[in-house]
Each structure stands twice: as C-alpha cells, then as structure tokens.
Design a protein around this motif. Structure first.
Motif, PDB file in Angstrom:
ATOM      1  N   GLY A 297       0.391  -1.449   0.370  1.00  0.00           N
ATOM      2  CA  GLY A 297      -0.103   0.036   0.129  1.00  0.00           C
ATOM      3  C   GLY A 297       0.526   0.632   0.669  1.00  0.00           C
ATOM      4  O   GLY A 297       0.105   2.548  -0.395  1.00  0.00           O
ATOM      5  N   GLN A 298       2.411   1.153  -0.108  1.00  0.00           N
ATOM      6  CA  GLN A 298       2.629   2.180   0.281  1.00  0.00           C
ATOM      7  C   GLN A 298       3.884   2.520  -1.585  1.00  0.00           C
ATOM      8  O   GLN A 298       4.028   1.666  -2.013  1.00  0.00           O
ATOM      9  CB  GLN A 298       4.252   1.828   1.134  1.00  0.00           C
ATOM     10  N   PRO A 299       4.186   3.996  -2.365  1.00  0.00           N
ATOM     11  CA  PRO A 299       5.239   3.781  -3.088  1.00  0.00           C
ATOM     12  C   PRO A 299       6.402   3.201  -2.025  1.00  0.00           C
ATOM     13  O   PRO A 299       6.834   3.842  -1.267  1.00  0.00           O
ATOM     14  CB  PRO A 299       5.252   5.223  -3.155  1.00  0.00           C
ATOM     15  N   HIS A 300       7.013   2.523  -3.366  1.00  0.00           N
ATOM     16  CA  HIS A 300       8.347   1.912  -2.559  1.00  0.00           C
ATOM     17  C   HIS A 300       9.353   3.025  -3.013  1.00  0.00           C
ATOM     18  O   HIS A 300       9.523   3.420  -3.841  1.00  0.00           O
ATOM     19  CB  HIS A 300       8.587   0.844  -3.260  1.00  0.00           C
ATOM     20  N   LYS A 301      10.629   3.500  -2.293  1.00  0.00           N
ATOM     21  CA  LYS A 301      11.695   4.264  -1.860  1.00  0.00           C
ATOM     22  C   LYS A 301      12.203   3.704  -3.300  1.00  0.00           C
ATOM     23  O   LYS A 301      13.115   4.735  -3.843  1.00  0.00           O
ATOM     24  CB  LYS A 301      12.285   4.588  -1.105  1.00  0.00           C
ATOM     25  N   ALA A 302      13.010   2.139  -3.367  1.00  0.00           N
ATOM     26  CA  ALA A 302      13.733   1.801  -4.926  1.00  0.00           C
ATOM     27  C   ALA A 302      12.748   1.313  -5.826  1.00  0.00           C
ATOM     28  O   ALA A 302      11.779   1.371  -6.220  1.00  0.00           O
ATOM     29  CB  ALA A 302      14.482   1.357  -3.919  1.00  0.00           C
ATOM     30  N   SER A 342      14.778   5.845  -6.532  1.00  0.00           N
ATOM     31  CA  SER A 342      16.492   6.085  -5.858  1.00  0.00           C
ATOM     32  C   SER A 342      17.603   5.861  -7.026  1.00  0.00           C
ATOM     33  O   SER A 342      18.474   5.981  -6.301  1.00  0.00           O
ATOM     34  CB  SER A 342      16.373   5.381  -4.337  1.00  0.00           C
ATOM     35  N   GLY A 343      17.489   5.830  -8.189  1.00  0.00           N
ATOM     36  CA  GLY A 343      18.171   5.279  -9.260  1.00  0.00           C
ATOM     37  C   GLY A 343      17.927   4.531 -10.117  1.00  0.00           C
ATOM     38  O   GLY A 343      17.038   4.224 -11.175  1.00  0.00           O
TER      39      GLY A 343
END
Length: 381
Positions: A297-302, A342-343
């Motif tokens: 349910g959360q946007p992943h940072k990577a 993140s890249g």
C-alpha cells in the motif's frame, strides 16, 4: 500486578540491512515450535500496530521496507543449505503476512547463515555460495558473496542506488523463479488482462506482480513516492486493480481476501522525457524502462527486487505492458536497466530455447548491523 507480569520477553536475534531494506533475523531453532506463537512475537519486536506510523516502540521504521522479519534455519530441502521464511508486518495494522518473498532481504540471508555459523565456511575461504530455500514460494535462490576469516565480507567497491557508500557485492541467482505462488509464468493465461478499465500484465516471477502503464492511468511515469501518495485517487485505484488481478491470478477468492503483499503492483513507462529523475544519471539514455512500485500500500522508495525480476521477465514477453514501454535495444547487454525512484537497477533474465525462464540474476549488498538479544512486551517465547 505481579512484577513478573511486567518482565519483558527476549530472544537471540540479529539486525541486517539487505539491499534497500532492513529486517530482524531470528534463527528458527530459537523460536517456539508452534508457529501460531510467532505472530505476537514479531509484532512486538517490530512495534506494530502503531497508529502514529513510526513503530517507535519497536525495530520497525514506519515504512514497509523497514517492517520485516526473516527466519532462517537448516534446510530439509535436498537442493538447499538453509530455509528462509519472510514475514511482512503491517505498520498501522496487526497484519502478519507470510504470503510473499522479499528479494532485498534475501541478500542478507547468506551472510546471516555464515555469520551465525549456521553454515560453516573454512577460515581460508574467500567466497561462499549458499543455496537458499524460500519457504514462502518454494523457490531456490543461490547467493554468492565474498567472505573474510569465516564471516561475510562487508567492505567492497560495489554500490547500489538507494544505499549510501559501497560494500561487498552479493550475486543472487533466482533459479527457475517462474510460478512462485501460482505455478505459472502467466497465471491468468493471458499476456494482458483488463481490470477497472486498465490494461495490465499479470506475471509470477519470484512474486506475483501486476504491471500497468502510467499513461493508462493519466499520470507521469516519473512521479516521486511522495507525489504518488498525494496524487488524488491514485493509490486507491491501484489497489482496486491489484485486488482484481489477485483474484484473476488465483491468489484469493474475492478482492477483499487478496493479501496485502501480493500481487505487487507497479507503474511502468518509457524512459523518454524523464527530466525530473531523482538522480542526474537516470536519463532516457541510461535506462530501459521506468518503474514505480507499490509495496503493501505504500510507494516504494526504490524497487522491490522481486518486482524487478518480474519486470525483467515481462519485458521479454511480446505484447506485455512492460515490453510496450521498454527500450527495444537494452542499454546494457547483461539485462534490463530499470529506472526507479532512487536510481537505476540492472536485472538479468535468462530464457531457454523454448521460452521458459531458467534464471534471473540481480546484484545487491548487505551488512550485519547488530546481534544480541531483542526485547518485546507481552507474548511468549
């Protein structure tokens, strides 16, 4: 109240970073034989549920990539050295989810097995290769990494986007990863399906995943995690699509019964025009496809490694939502380069002559952060 009622419980444990995630590690022999007792222990250790979303009273970090537990033990599988069970914990909720694998944390399983002497490595050895049986999916992953004086090496020159600095490189080979939960590469039998009016590709590699094009939802493919979270109606609609896909993939009988962790859902788009990328090097000439993954349910940072593996496989399937977005000529012959929040991440996928997925490879880093005893309130060990 008796003072004994206030005494905290404790167990031997370790804390590792694996890729762009962190988790508490337990040795299976140290946990109660009755697995029904595990849930309360894991929730207490991580600090869930927390209505403030901080998990301040436990080892979690308030986001899905930091709310994890790994259990490792000697394997009974004839083709593996250790068994690895992954557990995802809710942040605000008391959900304890055993339904998926975590590709980031699996990078720490081999080092943990060596560091804790679960697997003995000769002191003169310079490399270890550990065969890991993921009990969540039944799949085998081979982890190869350098060792020093019988322990996993931490220093090295390899860098991954989303983690500062460099460390020792860990090669993860996911062997025959297709059909991790459904037994099929394409669980619905189709290259694309339609959910809530949106075209999607459902694929099961390392974890069941659903890929939809950002353009079909009327959004940019280079949204940041914060922008995804605040974009009106985007996350609820993605969850509707994800739950419908989960039913069609055979993971549950109704949308309400679909687990929170699978299928994963990911927005994909062509790399052109990514002028607002997080890193300057993430331009159209350096990546093959853009991906924005949603995890629990959360946007992943990577990008979750299992999503990356599924995406790399989907990119090789003509007509899939991913293949329609990906570059026709990869920027790196070794695989597909994914641009995430993140890249970048390079993932290799190997297919046999008859089109079957034989292996998928990714490189990560991991590090032991502490080991000792971990304490929690309530429950029992």
């Amino acid at each position: 109240m008796n003072l004994r009622d206030k005494k905290q419980c404790s167990l031997s444990a370790a804390y590792y970073r694996g890729g762009t995630s962190r988790a508490v590690f337990f040795r299976e022999d140290d946990l109660p034989p009755d697995r029904k007792a595990w849930n309360s222990i894991f929730l207490g250790v991580i600090g869930s549920p927390d209505p403030y979303s901080r998990q301040l009273d436990g080892m979690g970090g308030g986001i899905s990539s930091l709310s994890k537990v790994c259990v490792v033990g000697k394997s009974q599988h004839p083709d593996a050295d250790v068994d690895y069970t992954f557990v995802a914990l809710g942040v605000k909720t008391s959900e304890v989810d055993y339904s998926s694998n975590c590709g980031n944390m699996i990078s720490a399983v081999g080092p943990y097995a060596v560091d804790t002497k679960l697997i003995q490595v000769p002191s003169e050895a310079t490399e270890a290769s550990i065969r890991i049986h993921n009990t969540n999916t039944g799949k085998i992953i081979r982890a190869t990494f350098p060792v020093v004086d019988g322990e996993a090496a931490s220093d090295g020159s390899f860098a991954i986007d989303g983690v500062p600095g460099t460390a020792a490189r860990i090669q993860l080979d996911f062997l025959k990863p297709a059909g991790s939960r459904t037994g099929k590469l394409l669980p619905t039998g189709n290259v694309t399906d339609t959910f809530d009016g949106v075209t999607a590709t459902c694929i099961d590699v390392a974890n069941p995943c659903t890929f939809v094009r950002a353009s079909d939802l009327g959004v940019d493919g280079n949204l940041t995690p914060d922008e995804i979270e605040t974009y009106p109606g985007l996350l609820p609609r993605l969850d509707i699509i994800r739950r419908q896909a989960g039913v069609r993939m055979g993971l549950a009988s109704s949308p309400e019964a679909v687990p929170g962790s699978v299928p994963k859902i990911c927005l994909v788009s062509a790399p052109a025009g990514d002028g607002r990328a997080v890193q300057q090097k993430q331009t159209a000439s350096h990546i093959d496809v853009l991906a924005r993954a949603i995890s629990v349910g959360q946007p992943h940072k990577a990008v979750p490694i299992t999503v990356a593996l599924a995406l790399a496989s989907a990119a090789r399937i003509p007509g899939s939502t991913v293949s329609k977005c990906a570059s026709e000529k990869p920027v790196d012959e070794a695989g597909i380069t994914i641009g995430h929040a993140s890249g970048n991440l390079l993932v290799g996928a190997d297919f046999t002559a008859d089109g079957a997925l034989s292996a998928a490879t990714v490189y990560r880093t991991a590090r032991r952060l502490f080991e000792g005893r971990i304490f929690w309130k309530g429950g029992s060990a």
